[in-house]
Design a protein around this motif. Structure first.
Motif, PDB file in Angstrom:
ATOM      1  N   VAL A 135      86.473  53.073 -35.019  1.00 54.59           N
ATOM      2  CA  VAL A 135      85.609  53.800 -35.937  1.00 54.59           C
ATOM      3  C   VAL A 135      84.530  52.836 -36.419  1.00 54.59           C
ATOM      4  O   VAL A 135      84.834  51.742 -36.885  1.00 54.59           O
ATOM      5  CB  VAL A 135      86.388  54.376 -37.138  1.00 54.59           C
ATOM      6  CG1 VAL A 135      85.472  55.236 -37.997  1.00 54.59           C
ATOM      7  CG2 VAL A 135      87.586  55.191 -36.680  1.00 54.59           C
ATOM      8  N   LYS A 136      83.269  53.260 -36.301  1.00 54.16           N
ATOM      9  CA  LYS A 136      82.132  52.406 -36.606  1.00 54.16           C
ATOM     10  C   LYS A 136      81.535  52.753 -37.969  1.00 54.16           C
ATOM     11  O   LYS A 136      81.423  53.918 -38.323  1.00 54.16           O
ATOM     12  CB  LYS A 136      81.073  52.573 -35.520  1.00 54.16           C
ATOM     13  CG  LYS A 136      79.871  51.689 -35.670  1.00 54.16           C
ATOM     14  CD  LYS A 136      78.921  51.866 -34.527  1.00 54.16           C
ATOM     15  CE  LYS A 136      78.153  53.141 -34.699  1.00 54.16           C
ATOM     16  NZ  LYS A 136      76.967  53.267 -33.893  1.00 54.16           N
ATOM     17  N   THR A 137      81.172  51.703 -38.714  1.00 49.04           N
ATOM     18  CA  THR A 137      80.378  51.865 -39.923  1.00 49.04           C
ATOM     19  C   THR A 137      79.091  51.071 -39.695  1.00 49.04           C
ATOM     20  O   THR A 137      78.875  50.547 -38.600  1.00 49.04           O
ATOM     21  CB  THR A 137      81.116  51.343 -41.174  1.00 49.04           C
ATOM     22  OG1 THR A 137      81.195  49.919 -41.118  1.00 49.04           O
ATOM     23  CG2 THR A 137      82.511  51.933 -41.289  1.00 49.04           C
ATOM     24  N   ALA A 138      78.269  50.950 -40.706  1.00 48.86           N
ATOM     25  CA  ALA A 138      77.008  50.224 -40.544  1.00 48.86           C
ATOM     26  C   ALA A 138      77.227  48.762 -40.158  1.00 48.86           C
ATOM     27  O   ALA A 138      76.501  48.225 -39.322  1.00 48.86           O
ATOM     28  CB  ALA A 138      76.200  50.304 -41.832  1.00 48.86           C
ATOM     29  N   LEU A 139      78.240  48.116 -40.728  1.00 55.91           N
ATOM     30  CA  LEU A 139      78.443  46.697 -40.486  1.00 55.91           C
ATOM     31  C   LEU A 139      79.717  46.348 -39.730  1.00 55.91           C
ATOM     32  O   LEU A 139      79.870  45.221 -39.276  1.00 55.91           O
ATOM     33  CB  LEU A 139      78.467  45.935 -41.828  1.00 55.91           C
ATOM     34  CG  LEU A 139      77.199  46.006 -42.665  1.00 55.91           C
ATOM     35  CD1 LEU A 139      77.411  45.300 -43.997  1.00 55.91           C
ATOM     36  CD2 LEU A 139      76.017  45.413 -41.932  1.00 55.91           C
ATOM     37  N   PHE A 140      80.642  47.291 -39.616  1.00 55.10           N
ATOM     38  CA  PHE A 140      81.960  46.982 -39.083  1.00 55.10           C
ATOM     39  C   PHE A 140      82.423  47.987 -38.037  1.00 55.10           C
ATOM     40  O   PHE A 140      81.937  49.104 -37.976  1.00 55.10           O
ATOM     41  CB  PHE A 140      83.012  46.973 -40.210  1.00 55.10           C
ATOM     42  CG  PHE A 140      82.670  46.051 -41.333  1.00 55.10           C
ATOM     43  CD1 PHE A 140      82.748  44.674 -41.172  1.00 55.10           C
ATOM     44  CD2 PHE A 140      82.265  46.542 -42.557  1.00 55.10           C
ATOM     45  CE1 PHE A 140      82.430  43.812 -42.214  1.00 55.10           C
ATOM     46  CE2 PHE A 140      81.943  45.699 -43.609  1.00 55.10           C
ATOM     47  CZ  PHE A 140      82.024  44.326 -43.435  1.00 55.10           C
ATOM     48  N   VAL A 141      83.389  47.550 -37.252  1.00 54.39           N
ATOM     49  CA  VAL A 141      84.144  48.448 -36.380  1.00 54.39           C
ATOM     50  C   VAL A 141      85.610  48.279 -36.754  1.00 54.39           C
ATOM     51  O   VAL A 141      86.137  47.158 -36.744  1.00 54.39           O
ATOM     52  CB  VAL A 141      83.939  48.137 -34.880  1.00 54.39           C
ATOM     53  CG1 VAL A 141      84.872  48.986 -34.024  1.00 54.39           C
ATOM     54  CG2 VAL A 141      82.492  48.369 -34.479  1.00 54.39           C
ATOM     55  N   ILE A 142      86.239  49.381 -37.114  1.00 53.70           N
ATOM     56  CA  ILE A 142      87.670  49.379 -37.419  1.00 53.70           C
ATOM     57  C   ILE A 142      88.399  49.674 -36.120  1.00 53.70           C
ATOM     58  O   ILE A 142      88.074  50.638 -35.423  1.00 53.70           O
ATOM     59  CB  ILE A 142      88.010  50.440 -38.478  1.00 53.70           C
ATOM     60  CG1 ILE A 142      87.281  50.116 -39.781  1.00 53.70           C
ATOM     61  CG2 ILE A 142      89.522  50.531 -38.692  1.00 53.70           C
ATOM     62  CD1 ILE A 142      87.274  51.242 -40.769  1.00 53.70           C
ATOM     63  N   VAL A 143      89.360  48.836 -35.796  1.00 54.88           N
ATOM     64  CA  VAL A 143      90.171  49.012 -34.594  1.00 54.88           C
ATOM     65  C   VAL A 143      91.611  49.209 -35.047  1.00 54.88           C
ATOM     66  O   VAL A 143      92.135  48.411 -35.814  1.00 54.88           O
ATOM     67  CB  VAL A 143      90.086  47.767 -33.680  1.00 54.88           C
ATOM     68  CG1 VAL A 143      90.931  47.961 -32.430  1.00 54.88           C
ATOM     69  CG2 VAL A 143      88.640  47.453 -33.333  1.00 54.88           C
ATOM     70  N   ALA A 144      92.236  50.279 -34.586  1.00 54.19           N
ATOM     71  CA  ALA A 144      93.632  50.539 -34.932  1.00 54.19           C
ATOM     72  C   ALA A 144      94.367  51.006 -33.688  1.00 54.19           C
ATOM     73  O   ALA A 144      93.802  51.694 -32.842  1.00 54.19           O
ATOM     74  CB  ALA A 144      93.726  51.597 -36.031  1.00 54.19           C
ATOM     75  N   THR A 145      95.630  50.621 -33.580  1.00 54.07           N
ATOM     76  CA  THR A 145      96.467  51.067 -32.467  1.00 54.07           C
ATOM     77  C   THR A 145      97.710  51.759 -33.022  1.00 54.07           C
ATOM     78  O   THR A 145      98.121  51.500 -34.153  1.00 54.07           O
ATOM     79  CB  THR A 145      96.907  49.901 -31.575  1.00 54.07           C
ATOM     80  OG1 THR A 145      97.720  48.998 -32.334  1.00 54.07           O
ATOM     81  CG2 THR A 145      95.710  49.161 -30.994  1.00 54.07           C
ATOM     82  N   TYR A 146      98.270  52.633 -32.198  1.00 53.51           N
ATOM     83  CA  TYR A 146      99.551  53.259 -32.538  1.00 53.51           C
ATOM     84  C   TYR A 146     100.419  53.274 -31.296  1.00 53.51           C
ATOM     85  O   TYR A 146      99.932  53.124 -30.177  1.00 53.51           O
ATOM     86  CB  TYR A 146      99.353  54.673 -33.105  1.00 53.51           C
ATOM     87  CG  TYR A 146      98.706  55.659 -32.160  1.00 53.51           C
ATOM     88  CD1 TYR A 146      99.464  56.371 -31.228  1.00 53.51           C
ATOM     89  CD2 TYR A 146      97.335  55.881 -32.195  1.00 53.51           C
ATOM     90  CE1 TYR A 146      98.865  57.278 -30.361  1.00 53.51           C
ATOM     91  CE2 TYR A 146      96.736  56.786 -31.338  1.00 53.51           C
ATOM     92  CZ  TYR A 146      97.515  57.482 -30.423  1.00 53.51           C
ATOM     93  OH  TYR A 146      96.925  58.371 -29.564  1.00 53.51           O
ATOM     94  N   ASN A 147     101.732  53.416 -31.508  1.00 55.49           N
ATOM     95  CA  ASN A 147     102.666  53.444 -30.378  1.00 55.49           C
ATOM     96  C   ASN A 147     103.406  54.771 -30.333  1.00 55.49           C
ATOM     97  O   ASN A 147     103.141  55.675 -31.136  1.00 55.49           O
ATOM     98  CB  ASN A 147     103.620  52.246 -30.421  1.00 55.49           C
ATOM     99  CG  ASN A 147     104.524  52.263 -31.634  1.00 55.49           C
ATOM    100  OD1 ASN A 147     105.060  53.300 -32.028  1.00 55.49           O
ATOM    101  ND2 ASN A 147     104.718  51.103 -32.248  1.00 55.49           N
ATOM    102  N   GLU A 148     104.344  54.876 -29.414  1.00 55.33           N
ATOM    103  CA  GLU A 148     105.061  56.138 -29.164  1.00 55.33           C
ATOM    104  C   GLU A 148     105.894  56.606 -30.347  1.00 55.33           C
ATOM    105  O   GLU A 148     106.246  57.784 -30.422  1.00 55.33           O
ATOM    106  CB  GLU A 148     105.944  56.021 -27.916  1.00 55.33           C
ATOM    107  CG  GLU A 148     107.102  55.046 -28.041  1.00 55.33           C
ATOM    108  CD  GLU A 148     106.747  53.594 -27.756  1.00 55.33           C
ATOM    109  OE1 GLU A 148     107.642  52.740 -27.896  1.00 55.33           O
ATOM    110  OE2 GLU A 148     105.598  53.299 -27.402  1.00 55.33           O
TER     111      GLU A 148
END
Length: 115
Positions: free
Chosen positions: A79-92
């Motif tokens: 997910v992108k904002t003006a200054l950052f990219v949020i990276v998230a992972t999930y599993n089964e």
């Protein structure tokens, strides 16, 4: 812990539906550049997906602010904002919808703060 570590823990990891997460500053480092560039090439991401953590993730959704990808029962959310990219992972063992919602809410919070 710094401010970003607290945000990651309280807003994402604490949900128990985010396996790992990071807040990346635009244009800092190779992995960060890969995720930021993904938003520049949405058509390619939709067609080819993303290779991350030794897995090939297929794109489920991609728009100018969000990219959702899956690899079996694992997922990758950007997910992108003006200054950052949020990276998230999930599993089964996690609910993808909760991971998405938490990531999007954190991004909205950062957008409201002008970040």
């Amino acid at each position: 812990m710094n401010q970003f570590q607290i945000l990651i823990h309280d807003c994402l990891i604490h949900t128990k539906h985010v396996e790992s997460a990071a807040i990346l500053v635009a244009k800092s480092g190779h992995v960060s550049a890969m995720f930021i560039d993904a938003f520049k090439y949405l058509t390619i991401i939709r067609e080819q997906g993303i290779f991350f953590d030794e897995k090939a993730f297929t794109c489920v959704r991609a728009d100018r602010n969000s990219i959702y990808c899956k690899c079996g029962d694992n997922g990758l959310i950007l997910v992108k904002t003006a200054l950052f990219v949020i990276v998230a992972t999930y599993n089964e063992n996690m609910y993808p919808s909760v991971c998405v919602e938490a990531s999007e809410k954190l991004a909205e919070y950062l957008r409201e703060k002008g970040k």
